[in-house]
Write a protein that holds these residues in place. Structure first.
Motif, PDB file in Angstrom:
ATOM      1  N   HIS A   1       4.552  -9.463  20.609  1.00  0.00           N
ATOM      2  CA  HIS A   1       3.601  -9.021  19.594  1.00  0.00           C
ATOM      3  C   HIS A   1       3.692  -7.499  19.406  1.00  0.00           C
ATOM      4  CE1 HIS A   1       1.832 -12.803  20.971  1.00  0.00           C
ATOM      5  NE2 HIS A   1       1.245 -12.873  19.793  1.00  0.00           N
ATOM      6  N   ILE A   2       3.353  -7.069  18.221  1.00  0.00           N
ATOM      7  CA  ILE A   2       3.149  -5.640  17.932  1.00  0.00           C
ATOM      8  C   ILE A   2       1.656  -5.492  17.649  1.00  0.00           C
ATOM      9  CG2 ILE A   2       3.488  -3.803  16.240  1.00  0.00           C
ATOM     10  CD1 ILE A   2       6.038  -3.964  17.394  1.00  0.00           C
ATOM     11  N   ARG A   3       1.027  -4.484  18.253  1.00  0.00           N
ATOM     12  CA  ARG A   3      -0.392  -4.198  18.006  1.00  0.00           C
ATOM     13  C   ARG A   3      -0.550  -2.732  17.617  1.00  0.00           C
ATOM     14  NH1 ARG A   3      -2.438  -6.911  23.452  1.00  0.00           N
ATOM     15  NH2 ARG A   3      -2.401  -9.066  22.759  1.00  0.00           N
ATOM     16  N   PHE A   4      -1.605  -2.471  16.890  1.00  0.00           N
ATOM     17  CA  PHE A   4      -1.992  -1.090  16.624  1.00  0.00           C
ATOM     18  C   PHE A   4      -3.446  -1.081  16.188  1.00  0.00           C
ATOM     19  CE2 PHE A   4      -0.911  -2.431  12.374  1.00  0.00           C
ATOM     20  CZ  PHE A   4      -1.771  -1.728  11.555  1.00  0.00           C
ATOM     21  N   LYS A   5      -4.024   0.111  16.180  1.00  0.00           N
ATOM     22  CA  LYS A   5      -5.358   0.254  15.602  1.00  0.00           C
ATOM     23  C   LYS A   5      -5.299   1.340  14.550  1.00  0.00           C
ATOM     24  CE  LYS A   5      -7.256   3.183  19.240  1.00  0.00           C
ATOM     25  NZ  LYS A   5      -8.324   3.329  20.229  1.00  0.00           N
ATOM     26  N   THR A   6      -6.135   1.176  13.555  1.00  0.00           N
ATOM     27  CA  THR A   6      -6.231   2.151  12.487  1.00  0.00           C
ATOM     28  C   THR A   6      -7.705   2.421  12.236  1.00  0.00           C
ATOM     29  OG1 THR A   6      -5.483   2.708  10.247  1.00  0.00           O
ATOM     30  CG2 THR A   6      -6.186   0.428  10.619  1.00  0.00           C
ATOM     31  N   ARG A   7      -7.973   3.369  11.408  1.00  0.00           N
ATOM     32  CA  ARG A   7      -9.355   3.700  11.072  1.00  0.00           C
ATOM     33  C   ARG A   7      -9.748   3.010   9.775  1.00  0.00           C
ATOM     34  NH1 ARG A   7     -10.188   9.887  13.127  1.00  0.00           N
ATOM     35  NH2 ARG A   7      -8.900   9.606  14.982  1.00  0.00           N
ATOM     36  N   ASN A   8     -11.013   2.738   9.661  1.00  0.00           N
ATOM     37  CA  ASN A   8     -11.532   2.081   8.472  1.00  0.00           C
ATOM     38  C   ASN A   8     -11.230   2.882   7.199  1.00  0.00           C
ATOM     39  OD1 ASN A   8     -12.907  -0.003   7.143  1.00  0.00           O
ATOM     40  ND2 ASN A   8     -14.841   1.092   7.234  1.00  0.00           N
ATOM     41  N   CYS A   9     -11.146   4.188   7.308  1.00  0.00           N
ATOM     42  CA  CYS A   9     -10.904   5.039   6.138  1.00  0.00           C
ATOM     43  C   CYS A   9      -9.455   4.987   5.653  1.00  0.00           C
ATOM     44  CB  CYS A   9     -11.315   6.478   6.431  1.00  0.00           C
ATOM     45  SG  CYS A   9     -10.411   7.255   7.776  1.00  0.00           S
ATOM     46  N   PHE A  10      -8.552   4.426   6.445  1.00  0.00           N
ATOM     47  CA  PHE A  10      -7.136   4.368   6.056  1.00  0.00           C
ATOM     48  C   PHE A  10      -6.829   3.019   5.418  1.00  0.00           C
ATOM     49  CE2 PHE A  10      -6.392   7.519   9.705  1.00  0.00           C
ATOM     50  CZ  PHE A  10      -6.601   8.608   8.869  1.00  0.00           C
TER      51      PHE A  10
ATOM     52  N   ILE B   1      10.753   6.308  19.939  1.00  0.00           N
ATOM     53  CA  ILE B   1      10.443   7.307  18.913  1.00  0.00           C
ATOM     54  C   ILE B   1      11.514   7.171  17.841  1.00  0.00           C
ATOM     55  CG2 ILE B   1      10.274   9.760  18.346  1.00  0.00           C
ATOM     56  CD1 ILE B   1       9.390  10.269  21.240  1.00  0.00           C
ATOM     57  N   LEU B   2      11.094   6.924  16.619  1.00  0.00           N
ATOM     58  CA  LEU B   2      12.018   6.815  15.491  1.00  0.00           C
ATOM     59  C   LEU B   2      11.750   7.938  14.498  1.00  0.00           C
ATOM     60  CD1 LEU B   2      11.779   2.976  14.804  1.00  0.00           C
ATOM     61  CD2 LEU B   2      13.657   4.200  15.929  1.00  0.00           C
ATOM     62  N   ILE B   3      12.828   8.502  13.972  1.00  0.00           N
ATOM     63  CA  ILE B   3      12.744   9.519  12.923  1.00  0.00           C
ATOM     64  C   ILE B   3      13.500   8.992  11.714  1.00  0.00           C
ATOM     65  CG2 ILE B   3      13.253  11.913  12.248  1.00  0.00           C
ATOM     66  CD1 ILE B   3      11.312  11.791  14.595  1.00  0.00           C
ATOM     67  N   ALA B   4      12.870   9.059  10.542  1.00  0.00           N
ATOM     68  CA  ALA B   4      13.514   8.654   9.288  1.00  0.00           C
ATOM     69  C   ALA B   4      13.990   9.898   8.554  1.00  0.00           C
ATOM     70  CB  ALA B   4      12.533   7.879   8.422  1.00  0.00           C
TER      71      ALA B   4
ATOM     72  N   ILE C   1       6.138   6.055  16.394  1.00  0.00           N
ATOM     73  CA  ILE C   1       6.177   6.036  17.857  1.00  0.00           C
ATOM     74  C   ILE C   1       5.440   4.797  18.353  1.00  0.00           C
ATOM     75  CG2 ILE C   1       5.493   7.208  19.988  1.00  0.00           C
ATOM     76  CD1 ILE C   1       5.388   9.813  18.428  1.00  0.00           C
ATOM     77  N   GLY C   2       6.031   4.151  19.343  1.00  0.00           N
ATOM     78  CA  GLY C   2       5.369   3.027  19.977  1.00  0.00           C
ATOM     79  C   GLY C   2       5.697   3.010  21.459  1.00  0.00           C
TER      80      GLY C   2
ATOM     81  N   ALA D   1       8.891   0.485  10.254  1.00  0.00           N
ATOM     82  CA  ALA D   1       8.194  -0.640  10.880  1.00  0.00           C
ATOM     83  C   ALA D   1       9.183  -1.755  11.232  1.00  0.00           C
ATOM     84  CB  ALA D   1       7.098  -1.165   9.954  1.00  0.00           C
ATOM     85  N   GLU D   2      10.079  -2.059  10.316  1.00  0.00           N
ATOM     86  CA  GLU D   2      11.077  -3.105  10.574  1.00  0.00           C
ATOM     87  C   GLU D   2      11.961  -2.747  11.760  1.00  0.00           C
ATOM     88  OE1 GLU D   2      13.137  -3.640   6.868  1.00  0.00           O
ATOM     89  OE2 GLU D   2      11.431  -4.695   5.961  1.00  0.00           O
ATOM     90  N   ARG D   3      12.368  -1.493  11.827  1.00  0.00           N
ATOM     91  CA  ARG D   3      13.221  -1.056  12.941  1.00  0.00           C
ATOM     92  C   ARG D   3      12.472  -1.135  14.261  1.00  0.00           C
ATOM     93  NH1 ARG D   3      17.736   2.467  13.258  1.00  0.00           N
ATOM     94  NH2 ARG D   3      18.138   1.674  11.180  1.00  0.00           N
ATOM     95  N   GLN D   4      11.208  -0.701  14.265  1.00  0.00           N
ATOM     96  CA  GLN D   4      10.398  -0.765  15.480  1.00  0.00           C
ATOM     97  C   GLN D   4      10.198  -2.215  15.916  1.00  0.00           C
ATOM     98  OE1 GLN D   4       6.042  -0.049  15.519  1.00  0.00           O
ATOM     99  NE2 GLN D   4       6.553   1.684  16.862  1.00  0.00           N
TER     100      GLN D   4
END
Length: 147
Positions: A104-113, A45-48, A59-60, A90-93
């Protein structure tokens, strides 16, 4: 006055407070959900902070034991966007994940984003999957980056 960005490891409570201020989140981010998802798995968990004020989070966690780290959820408060905070998080993560041995880093997002998709593509992510939903804006797009 020079703007100073500082990123540190955080906790679920901090994320929940910040998430309440993100208009794109249609559902509240509850501590119970976060805690349950992160329980028993390697996570970060990272806080900026921008000028010592909480400005964003990321969070990852390890979702599958295949060498990938899942970048689950993150956001930057509206008043702090366009300052490079999302990129710094993102760079820190990614650096942390690589140091932990993830490939690898993976994620999913929504088409609307669309902004998130553009951000990921500009950071070297590839589209690796697509999950249709009843409404096209809610379709999920899987992305991955080799570390």
């Amino acid at each position: 006055m020079q703007n100073l960005l500082h990123i540190e490891q955080g906790n679920v409570s901090q994320v929940c407070k910040l998430a309440l201020q993100i208009p794109e989140f249609s559902d509240p981010v509850y501590a119970e959900k976060l805690t349950k998802r992160l329980k028993g798995v390697p996570s970060l968990i990272l806080i900026a902070y921008w000028n010592a004020q909480p400005a964003g989070f990321k969070i990852g966690y390890e979702r599958e034991p295949d060498g990938s780290f899942y970048s689950w959820i993150g956001a930057v408060l509206r008043d702090y966007r366009k300052q490079g905070i999302a990129c710094a998080l993102a760079e820190r993560q990614e650096a942390w994940a690589k140091d932990q041995g993830y490939t690898h880093i993976r994620f999913k997002t929504r088409n609307c984003f669309k902004a998130m998709q553009s951000f990921a593509l500009s950071r070297g992510f590839d589209i690796i999957g697509y999950e249709p939903r009843e409404e096209r804006p809610q379709d999920r797009i899987w992305m991955e980056k080799k570390l």
